[in-house]
Scaffold this motif. Structure first.
Motif, short mmCIF file in Angstrom:
data_model
loop_
_atom_site.label_atom_id
_atom_site.label_comp_id
_atom_site.label_asym_id
_atom_site.label_seq_id
_atom_site.Cartn_x
_atom_site.Cartn_y
_atom_site.Cartn_z
N MET A 1 0.83 -1.17 0.00
CA MET A 1 0.00 0.00 0.00
C MET A 1 0.89 1.25 0.00
N ALA A 2 0.69 2.12 -0.97
CA ALA A 2 1.48 3.34 -1.10
C ALA A 2 0.80 4.47 -0.36
N PHE A 3 1.60 5.26 0.27
CA PHE A 3 1.07 6.40 1.00
C PHE A 3 1.73 7.65 0.45
N ARG A 4 0.98 8.58 -0.04
CA ARG A 4 1.52 9.80 -0.63
C ARG A 4 1.22 10.97 0.30
N LEU A 5 2.27 11.72 0.59
CA LEU A 5 2.16 12.87 1.47
C LEU A 5 2.08 14.14 0.63
N GLU A 6 1.25 15.04 0.98
CA GLU A 6 1.13 16.34 0.33
C GLU A 6 1.78 17.39 1.24
N LEU A 7 2.17 18.53 0.68
CA LEU A 7 2.74 19.60 1.49
C LEU A 7 1.79 20.04 2.60
N SER A 8 0.52 20.05 2.29
CA SER A 8 -0.47 20.50 3.29
C SER A 8 -0.56 19.54 4.47
N ASP A 9 -0.07 18.30 4.31
CA ASP A 9 -0.09 17.33 5.39
C ASP A 9 1.03 17.57 6.41
N LEU A 10 2.03 18.35 6.03
CA LEU A 10 3.18 18.59 6.90
C LEU A 10 2.89 19.68 7.91
N PRO A 11 3.55 19.59 9.08
CA PRO A 11 3.46 20.68 10.05
C PRO A 11 4.07 21.95 9.44
N PRO A 12 3.67 23.12 9.90
CA PRO A 12 4.10 24.39 9.29
C PRO A 12 5.62 24.53 9.14
N ARG A 13 6.37 24.13 10.15
CA ARG A 13 7.83 24.27 10.11
C ARG A 13 8.43 23.44 8.96
N TYR A 14 8.01 22.19 8.84
CA TYR A 14 8.54 21.31 7.80
C TYR A 14 7.99 21.68 6.42
N ARG A 15 6.79 22.20 6.38
CA ARG A 15 6.21 22.64 5.11
C ARG A 15 7.03 23.80 4.56
N ALA A 16 7.39 24.76 5.42
CA ALA A 16 8.19 25.91 4.99
C ALA A 16 9.56 25.46 4.48
N GLN A 17 10.16 24.49 5.17
CA GLN A 17 11.46 23.97 4.75
C GLN A 17 11.34 23.30 3.38
N ALA A 18 10.32 22.50 3.18
CA ALA A 18 10.11 21.83 1.90
C ALA A 18 9.85 22.83 0.79
N GLU A 19 9.10 23.87 1.08
CA GLU A 19 8.82 24.90 0.07
C GLU A 19 10.09 25.65 -0.33
N ARG A 20 10.98 25.90 0.65
CA ARG A 20 12.26 26.56 0.33
C ARG A 20 13.11 25.67 -0.57
N GLN A 21 13.15 24.37 -0.28
CA GLN A 21 13.92 23.44 -1.11
C GLN A 21 13.34 23.36 -2.52
N LEU A 22 12.05 23.35 -2.63
CA LEU A 22 11.43 23.31 -3.95
C LEU A 22 11.69 24.60 -4.72
N ALA A 23 11.71 25.72 -4.02
CA ALA A 23 11.97 27.00 -4.67
C ALA A 23 13.39 27.07 -5.20
N ARG A 24 14.34 26.42 -4.50
CA ARG A 24 15.73 26.38 -4.96
C ARG A 24 15.93 25.39 -6.09
N GLY A 25 14.91 24.68 -6.45
CA GLY A 25 15.04 23.70 -7.51
C GLY A 25 15.31 22.31 -6.97
N GLY A 26 15.25 22.15 -5.69
CA GLY A 26 15.44 20.84 -5.10
C GLY A 26 16.88 20.36 -5.08
N LYS A 27 17.83 21.22 -5.47
CA LYS A 27 19.23 20.82 -5.50
C LYS A 27 19.79 20.86 -4.09
N LYS A 28 20.45 19.79 -3.72
CA LYS A 28 21.07 19.75 -2.39
C LYS A 28 22.51 20.23 -2.46
N ARG A 29 23.14 20.05 -3.62
CA ARG A 29 24.54 20.45 -3.76
C ARG A 29 24.67 21.35 -4.98
N GLY A 30 25.41 22.42 -4.83
CA GLY A 30 25.61 23.36 -5.91
C GLY A 30 26.65 22.86 -6.91
#
Length: 170
Positions: A1-30
């Protein structure tokens, strides 16, 4: 059984962190070459290649801090032949410019040349200039000579020069 998480499912602190990573293009290393060029700029010294910067950071700076290297110079230039004239032909002076001159605490002098395979192939007169330098300057003075060949490609060499030039212009 697959479970898919949406941004709205995350607590505010983790949602903001995920949104920042997505805004940067999701790159972890430059871009490693860009990061090295910026780090080289922060030293306040000029390096013609990534190999020179890495040699300085990995060898020269630590040995100088420990007192093993008492004096060093970047891009020392050595005259090989003076300017002259042969009949109507004007002869330009010939110099050999190394990447580093290191003087160790015991008095040993080492000349270090760092070349990429690409640049070494492109500078066809390099082997002759190196040999003349070794025979006329280094060997009589009793200096050591170290040549380090890096695997930088033509594109990496070109990009490093562009990044270095961008850093110099205001």
């Amino acid at each position: 059984m697959a479970f898919r998480l949406e941004l709205s499912d995350l607590p505010p602190r983790y949602r903001a962190q995920a949104e920042r990573q997505l805004a940067r293009g999701g790159k972890k290393r430059g871009d490693p070459l860009l990061e090295a060029a910026q780090a080289a700029k922060s030293t306040g010294k000029e390096f013609d290649s990534r190999g020179e910067y890495e040699f300085y950071i990995g060898t020269v700076a630590p040995k100088a801090a420990r007192g093993e290297i008492v004096e060093w110079e970047a891009h020392p230039s050595f005259p090989l032949f003076p300017a002259g004239q042969y009949g109507a032909l004007k002869l330009r002076p010939v110099r050999y410019t190394a990447d580093f001159r290191l003087v160790y605490a015991d008095g040993t002098v080492e000349i270090v040349e760092i070349k990429s395979k690409f640049v070494r192939r492109m500078q066809r007169d390099y082997a002759v200039r190196r040999r003349v330098f070794l025979e006329l300057v280094a060997r009589p003075a009793g200096w050591r000579f170290t040549e380090i060949i890096t695997a930088d490609s033509a594109e990496e060499v070109k990009r490093w020069r562009e990044l270095a030039r961008e850093e110099k212009t205001p």
